[in-house]
Structure formats: C-alpha cells, structure tokens
Design a protein around this motif. Structure first.
Motif, PDB file in Angstrom:
ATOM      1  N   MET A  95      24.231 -20.796 -14.136  1.00 46.40           N
ATOM      2  CA  MET A  95      24.867 -19.594 -14.669  1.00 46.40           C
ATOM      3  C   MET A  95      23.831 -18.660 -15.283  1.00 46.40           C
ATOM      4  SD  MET A  95      27.840 -19.176 -17.433  1.00 46.40           S
ATOM      5  CE  MET A  95      29.157 -19.462 -16.296  1.00 46.40           C
ATOM      6  N   LYS A 109      21.892 -16.992 -12.524  1.00 43.21           N
ATOM      7  CA  LYS A 109      22.749 -15.993 -11.872  1.00 43.21           C
ATOM      8  C   LYS A 109      22.877 -14.746 -12.748  1.00 43.21           C
ATOM      9  CE  LYS A 109      26.828 -15.597 -12.612  1.00 43.21           C
ATOM     10  NZ  LYS A 109      27.446 -14.620 -13.536  1.00 43.21           N
ATOM     11  N   GLU A 167      21.548 -10.953 -12.059  1.00 38.03           N
ATOM     12  CA  GLU A 167      22.449  -9.791 -12.114  1.00 38.03           C
ATOM     13  C   GLU A 167      21.923  -8.721 -13.063  1.00 38.03           C
ATOM     14  OE1 GLU A 167      26.691 -10.955 -12.553  1.00 38.03           O
ATOM     15  OE2 GLU A 167      26.574  -9.856 -10.674  1.00 38.03           O
ATOM     16  N   GLU A 194      28.348  -7.542 -21.122  1.00 36.96           N
ATOM     17  CA  GLU A 194      28.216  -7.370 -19.674  1.00 36.96           C
ATOM     18  C   GLU A 194      28.512  -8.693 -18.954  1.00 36.96           C
ATOM     19  OE1 GLU A 194      27.701  -4.705 -17.932  1.00 36.96           O
ATOM     20  OE2 GLU A 194      27.311  -5.623 -15.993  1.00 36.96           O
ATOM     21  N   GLU A 240      32.288  -9.928 -16.261  1.00 39.35           N
ATOM     22  CA  GLU A 240      32.797 -10.905 -15.281  1.00 39.35           C
ATOM     23  C   GLU A 240      34.325 -10.890 -15.238  1.00 39.35           C
ATOM     24  OE1 GLU A 240      31.327 -14.132 -13.688  1.00 39.35           O
ATOM     25  OE2 GLU A 240      29.533 -14.419 -14.905  1.00 39.35           O
ATOM     26  N   ARG A 269      35.347  -7.648 -13.364  1.00 38.33           N
ATOM     27  CA  ARG A 269      35.100  -7.725 -11.921  1.00 38.33           C
ATOM     28  C   ARG A 269      35.805  -8.919 -11.283  1.00 38.33           C
ATOM     29  NH1 ARG A 269      30.119  -5.908 -14.018  1.00 38.33           N
ATOM     30  NH2 ARG A 269      29.338  -8.007 -14.253  1.00 38.33           N
ATOM     31  N   LYS A 270      36.534  -9.670 -12.099  1.00 44.68           N
ATOM     32  CA  LYS A 270      37.338 -10.823 -11.679  1.00 44.68           C
ATOM     33  C   LYS A 270      36.486 -11.992 -11.167  1.00 44.68           C
ATOM     34  CE  LYS A 270      41.415  -8.389 -11.589  1.00 44.68           C
ATOM     35  NZ  LYS A 270      42.732  -8.639 -11.987  1.00 44.68           N
ATOM     36  N   THR A 271      35.181 -11.921 -11.373  1.00 51.16           N
ATOM     37  CA  THR A 271      34.347 -13.039 -10.917  1.00 51.16           C
ATOM     38  C   THR A 271      34.493 -14.246 -11.838  1.00 51.16           C
ATOM     39  OG1 THR A 271      32.528 -11.967 -12.086  1.00 51.16           O
ATOM     40  CG2 THR A 271      32.599 -11.671  -9.713  1.00 51.16           C
ATOM     41  N   MET A 272      35.005 -13.993 -13.040  1.00 46.12           N
ATOM     42  CA  MET A 272      35.170 -15.100 -13.991  1.00 46.12           C
ATOM     43  C   MET A 272      36.130 -16.164 -13.451  1.00 46.12           C
ATOM     44  SD  MET A 272      34.281 -16.340 -16.900  1.00 46.12           S
ATOM     45  CE  MET A 272      33.754 -15.338 -18.266  1.00 46.12           C
ATOM     46  N   GLU A 273      37.078 -15.747 -12.625  1.00 45.18           N
ATOM     47  CA  GLU A 273      38.080 -16.704 -12.145  1.00 45.18           C
ATOM     48  C   GLU A 273      37.420 -17.830 -11.340  1.00 45.18           C
ATOM     49  OE1 GLU A 273      41.534 -14.964 -10.345  1.00 45.18           O
ATOM     50  OE2 GLU A 273      42.515 -16.888 -10.119  1.00 45.18           O
ATOM     51  N   ALA A 274      36.379 -17.469 -10.558  1.00 39.34           N
ATOM     52  CA  ALA A 274      35.697 -18.496  -9.774  1.00 39.34           C
ATOM     53  C   ALA A 274      34.999 -19.501 -10.694  1.00 39.34           C
ATOM     54  CB  ALA A 274      34.695 -17.853  -8.829  1.00 39.34           C
ATOM     55  N   ILE A 275      34.483 -19.006 -11.815  1.00 37.78           N
ATOM     56  CA  ILE A 275      33.830 -19.916 -12.778  1.00 37.78           C
ATOM     57  C   ILE A 275      34.882 -20.788 -13.453  1.00 37.78           C
ATOM     58  CG2 ILE A 275      32.516 -20.005 -14.941  1.00 37.78           C
ATOM     59  CD1 ILE A 275      31.159 -17.405 -14.039  1.00 37.78           C
ATOM     60  N   LEU A 276      35.990 -20.167 -13.837  1.00 35.97           N
ATOM     61  CA  LEU A 276      37.058 -20.923 -14.502  1.00 35.97           C
ATOM     62  C   LEU A 276      37.680 -21.947 -13.557  1.00 35.97           C
ATOM     63  CD1 LEU A 276      38.766 -17.964 -16.401  1.00 35.97           C
ATOM     64  CD2 LEU A 276      37.284 -19.703 -17.382  1.00 35.97           C
ATOM     65  N   ILE A 283      41.833 -16.771 -18.321  1.00 37.21           N
ATOM     66  CA  ILE A 283      42.370 -16.405 -17.005  1.00 37.21           C
ATOM     67  C   ILE A 283      43.537 -15.449 -17.153  1.00 37.21           C
ATOM     68  CG2 ILE A 283      43.948 -18.402 -16.675  1.00 37.21           C
ATOM     69  CD1 ILE A 283      41.978 -17.632 -13.811  1.00 37.21           C
ATOM     70  N   VAL A 336      43.814 -10.985 -15.933  1.00 40.74           N
ATOM     71  CA  VAL A 336      44.645 -10.355 -14.912  1.00 40.74           C
ATOM     72  C   VAL A 336      45.171  -9.002 -15.357  1.00 40.74           C
ATOM     73  CG1 VAL A 336      45.297 -12.461 -13.742  1.00 40.74           C
ATOM     74  CG2 VAL A 336      46.636 -11.689 -15.672  1.00 40.74           C
ATOM     75  N   ALA A 340      36.058 -11.210  -5.333  1.00 44.36           N
ATOM     76  CA  ALA A 340      35.310 -11.409  -6.576  1.00 44.36           C
ATOM     77  C   ALA A 340      33.972 -12.110  -6.366  1.00 44.36           C
ATOM     78  CB  ALA A 340      36.174 -12.157  -7.590  1.00 44.36           C
ATOM     79  N   ARG A 400      26.029  -7.746  -6.713  1.00 42.84           N
ATOM     80  CA  ARG A 400      24.604  -7.389  -6.751  1.00 42.84           C
ATOM     81  C   ARG A 400      23.742  -8.488  -6.129  1.00 42.84           C
ATOM     82  NH1 ARG A 400      25.217  -6.563 -12.813  1.00 42.84           N
ATOM     83  NH2 ARG A 400      26.436  -4.658 -12.964  1.00 42.84           N
ATOM     84  N   PHE A 459      24.935 -20.414  -6.033  1.00 43.09           N
ATOM     85  CA  PHE A 459      25.499 -20.510  -7.377  1.00 43.09           C
ATOM     86  C   PHE A 459      26.690 -21.480  -7.388  1.00 43.09           C
ATOM     87  CE2 PHE A 459      28.564 -18.452 -10.506  1.00 43.09           C
ATOM     88  CZ  PHE A 459      27.981 -19.025 -11.625  1.00 43.09           C
TER      89      PHE A 459
END
Lengths: 272, 326
Positions: free
Chosen positions: A9, A12, A16, A109, A114, A117-124, A268, A272, B90, B94, B103
C-alpha cells in the motif's frame, strides 16, 4: 499483521503521489518555498541593514536567557547579529510547520481520495485488516512529510549559514537544537498530524472537507512546535526526554483511536 | 458444499431519521461452478447482498456461508478467497495496468514467484498484452472493466462476485465484458455471482436467476423456468389472409378470453385454457368455414414481462438507499 500488504500500500501510494502533479508540488515546492522565501523576506533585509542603525544595546531579558544556552557569548554579539540569529530560529519554526502541513495533503489524498475515486472498495474487499490499512496509510502519508521537512530544513540551514556567516564568523546551523527538531521532534509531530488527518479523513467524504476540517484539527500542533522550541531553548535534556515521551504517548493513543474508528463497514457505506 | 448459502439474511440501515431494510430474510443456495444472477431494479438490495457475501458488511440478522465459511466469524478468510468486481472499475488510474495487478497480488498474498507468471496468464486470458504497461486511466471504459475483472480474478478466487459488470458501459463495451465473462465461465469453471438489473444479461450469462425486489427474493430458477412461471398466460395468435368481421363473432362464441383483435394485422389473440386440446379443434372449424390462415402461433410471456410483474415499479431508488446510511 502482514507487512507485505502494508508495504504494497505504501509503495502504491508513493507511486500515486509521484504521478500527481498537485501532491508532488506540495511535497517539493512548498518545502523549497518555506526554505528560501522566509529567509529572503525576513533575514536578508536585516542582514543588509547598516549595523549602525541597531545602536549598541544588546537584546536582553527573556531572549538573552534563551540564547545564552545555545549561542556562546551571546551578550558579546552585535545587536544586528543577535536579531539575525533570533529571526533565523523564528523562521526555522516556520519550516518546522511542514511536518504538520504536508500530511494534511497526503493523508487526505490517500484516504479520502481513495474513497472519492472508489478505489478504497477494492482495499476493503481484500484480506487487509483495519489496522494494516491504517498503518499503511500512516506510513505513506508520513514519508513525504519527513522527506519534505528534511529537504526544506537542509536548504534553509544552508541558506541561513550563507547569509549569516559574514556576520557571525561561525556556522549557526546545524546545531544540536535544530538536529533534535529535524530528526526527533518533527517526525513525531508529523505522525500525530498524519493520525489526526487520517481520523478526519475516515469520517468525511470529500477531499475538500478533509482539508477544511483537517486544517482546523492540526492547528493546535503549531502551538505544540512553538512550545517545544521554547521549552528546549529554556530548559534542557530533561525537557527533551519529557517531550518525546509525551509525543509518543499521544501517537500511541491516537493510533488506537484511529484504528478503532476506521471501521470497514462505515468506510464502505460512507464511500457510496 | 454449496458455494453460497444464506438463511434469512437481513441488513438494515438505521439512522436517527431513517430506517431502510436493504436485504430482507434472503435465502440463497448456489452450487459451485454455477453462474448465478441476482436480478433486480436499482435499490433492490443486490449490492448490499454482495457486500455482505464478500465479507465487507455485517448482516443485521440471519446467517450466511460462503465456501463453507461463516460471513461474520471468517470474514477475513472469505475476503481472501473471493473476488469482487465493484460497480465501477475503480482502478488506480495513474498507475499502469501491471502495477494495479501487482498491488492486488501483494494484498492477497499471491506468492512472489507466482506474480509474474500469473500476470502473463492474465494477459493471455484477457487479451490485454498491448495495454499492460499503459496507465489504467488511458484505457477505454470497456477495457477498464475488463482489467477490473482480471484484477478480481488475479488471486485465483473460487467465487467471483460481479456487481453490475456492464451497467456503466456503452453497448459495444458491454458486449466485450459479457463475452469475457462467458469465456471465463466456460474455461475457468468458477462460481460466478452476478448482480445486474439487465435482464438480457442475466438471461444470456446465467445458469440460474434470482429476482430480488425490496431485499427479498421473489422468484428463482433457470431463465426457462422463470418464463414458465406464467405458462397459463400463453397467448395463441391466429392470423388470417383477409379480415372478416364474422371472425370476431366466431371467437366470441368460443367463450375464450380475447386479448387482442387487430384488423390491420388481420389477427386475433386469445388465451385458450386447454391449449393442447382446444387449438386443433378451433383450427379445424376455421378451415371448415373457409377462413384462410397465414399462421397460428403460441406467444409465451417474455422474461421481461414476468420480471416487470414481479418487481412492480415502486422500487426505492438506489440513491435513497445510499443516503440513508450512518
């Protein structure tokens, strides 16, 4: 606790940051701005003045008490030089605000960004635990802050030394006090700032809200830096150790709070 | 062992001002290697159901097992063993597609020595060799979704949840994604759990469809079984070479439920209660009376018609569900 996930993380997030012009400008330009602009606007004009304008009266009282501890023969220095030294330390406090300011950008940021940009859901949705997520986010927000502060401090010290050497006849920075601040106090304060920003970021849904609320939350930390600086100027090792202990206790306490409020379900649902 | 098994699964969202039962005593039993679609309108509880089953949300009541693991006690293990495609791709825009996959490999503890071969495998399977080192943000919507499916499958999960896999896509991109899912279902033999409000998608992709409305399952079966739910509504259409008003009297005398009399089309549609028995007799009598027919056909209620009847129209909009949360 799986460190592979945490470092993944961090890597990554740093990648970013590097690809984000906005974050990159905050991490690089702001430190340089602090390091160069503050001396140019405050110390340089004083250095350029005619020494005769300062008269012969030494800066005494409280200032003398403080600087006697860090500068040899303070009272023998010309009042212009004393003013320059005083300003150099005062502006150094401004540079030390960076570990408080940079996390406001990096933490919001990386956490709220996250979410936005809804990318947090993949982490959760991954096997990462809540504490792994929080630690990962603390490290990735903390590293740019420490690097930015270090770069700014070095640049500031070099610049001040160049400006002051002709007046002082010796190099002011680095001294023990500045080293303690750059390598001990500012990283600790930075972690506190990161933790506070992460706590704010877990509760809000937009980066803008995170900046607004976060800047209010970290404001007291500025007082903390000034308080620490004055404390160390006036006192000694005991104050330093006491300060470090207090900061570490605050860090541990805030970490526990940050992990307890970072709830997967809440994260989560808030996303939304 | 069932891939997914739920019993009276319930999820409430409560605030001081509002209460919403997003999932209401949902019972599901999905076999391994099945492609199951949960079909329903926006706000029906599909996403919430998937999030519970993927170990992201805790149910308010009821219980569920995914791959034999309890969704509350073993949530972390479930998350390790399932793949989730969220409604939006999602991706980290970048970063390159490769970095996105690496990842995920780290998050799911894919052994380090297996990461590179797995990426190569994924490149072949998803035909993304040209895009692998491009920033994800530079991809088309369809390609992003394809990469997102690849990401959901990267750690080789036994069950893959796809939440609205084509909802935000243009028809041509949606087609690419559907073809990819069909291809994976054929070659990879995994359990797919698809949430969709797209009836066509549910019908062509799934072995079984569950229709959900207001958090509850209102019907379940193969697409053919669902169509048979209203077998009694089968309509028989008689179309003639020319229109004769006497035809109307002829059918009215038969005491059938006449659905439509269309003089322009020269056709009469009716529901025949004992269709197998009565239809030949009706045709025989029409022929005897010299009515020349173009065709006689049975029309079955479409899945769409059945679906619309089941879900009605007063569904809660999705946005409302989302606003109600804490």
């Amino acid at each position: 606790m799986k460190w592979r996930r945490i470092w993944a993380m961090v890597k990554k997030d740093i990648r970013e940051f590097v690809k984000s012009k906005y974050v990159l400008s905050v991490i690089i330009l702001m430190p340089l701005f602090f390091a160069i602009l503050f001396p140019i606007t405050s110390v340089l004009p004083i250095a350029k003045l005619d020494p005769a304008e300062f008269g012969d009266e030494s800066i005494g009282g409280f200032v003398e008490t403080m600087f006697n501890k860090v500068i040899d023969n303070w009272e023998t220095l010309h009042p212009q030089v004393q003013t320059l030294v005083l300003l150099s330390y005062a502006m150094f406090i401004a540079v030390l605000l960076l570990p408080i300011i940079i996390p406001a950008v990096t933490a919001s940021e990386t956490v709220v960004g996250e979410k936005e940009r809804k990318t947090m859901e993949a982490i959760l949705a991954s096997p990462m635990s809540e504490s792994e997520i929080v630690i990962g986010k603390i490290i990735s927000s903390f590293l740019p802050s420490v690097i930015g502060t270090l770069v700014a401090s070095i640049a500031y010290m070099i610049f001040i030394d160049i400006l002051l050497y002709p007046h002082l006849g010796f190099i002011l920075f680095p001294d023990l006090l500045s080293m303690v601040f750059v390598f001990i106090i500012s990283p600790l304060v930075s972690i506190i700032s990161v933790e506070l920003m992460i706590m704010v970021s877990t509760r809000v849904t937009s980066v803008r809200d995170a900046y607004q609320i976060g800047s209010l939350v970290v404001l007291p930390l500025i007082g903390l830096i000034v308080f620490e600086m004055l404390g160390l100027l006036l006192n000694s090792v005991a104050t330093l150790l006491g300060s470090i202990a207090v900061l570490i206790i605050i860090i541990i306490g805030l970490f526990k709070i940050a992990t307890s409020i970072f709830d997967r379900e809440r994260a989560i649902v808030k996303m939304v | 062992m069932l891939a997914v098994e739920t019993s009276k699964l319930t999820k409430d969202y409560k605030t001081k001002e509002a209460f919403l039962r997003a999932v209401d005593t949902l019972d599901l039993a999905i076999e391994e290697s099945e492609i199951y679609s949960l079909l329903g309108p926006n706000g029906a509880g599909k996403t919430t159901s998937v999030r519970i089953l993927a170990g992201l949300l805790r149910p308010t009541d009821g219980n569920a097992k995914v791959l034999g693991l309890d969704i509350i006690k073993d949530a972390q293990e479930i998350r390790s063993n399932v793949g989730l495609l969220t409604e939006t791709p999602a991706l980290y825009e970048r970063l390159t597609v490769r970095r996105n996959l690496e990842f995920i490999a780290d998050l799911y503890d894919v052994p380090k020595e297996e990461v590179k071969p797995r990426i190569e495998e994924i490149i072949d399977l998803f035909e993304i060799s040209e895009k692998i080192d491009e920033p994800a943000g530079a991809l088309s919507k369809g390609m992003k979704q394809k990469v997102a499916i690849a990401r959901a499958m990267f750690h080789d999960p036994k069950i893959i949840f796809l939440d609205e896999p084509t909802a935000s896509l243009a028809p041509e991109s949606a087609k690419i994604v559907r073809e990819q899912i069909q291809k994976l279902a054929k070659t990879e033999h995994r359990t797919f759990f698809i949430c969709t409000h797209n009836l066509f998608e549910a019908e062509i992709l799934s072995s079984r469809v569950g229709i959900i409305n207001r958090g509850s399952l209102v019907a379940e079966g193969t697409p053919a079984e669902l169509r048979d739910l209203h077998k009694d509504q089968r309509i028989t259409v008689f179309r003639f070479t020319k229109w004769d008003n006497a035809l109307k009297n002829f059918f009215e005398d038969l005491d059938l439920e006449l659905i439509e009399i269309d003089q322009n089309q020269k056709s009469i549609s009716a529901i025949i209660p004992q269709v197998e028995k009565q239809t030949p007799t009706i045709i025989e009598n029409l022929v005897k009376q010299k009515y020349s027919m173009v065709e006689v056909r049975h029309e079955y209620p479409t899945l769409e018609k059945i679906y619309l009847e089941l879900v009605e129209t007063e569904s809660i909009p999705r946005e409302e569900e989302e606003e109600i949360e804490e």
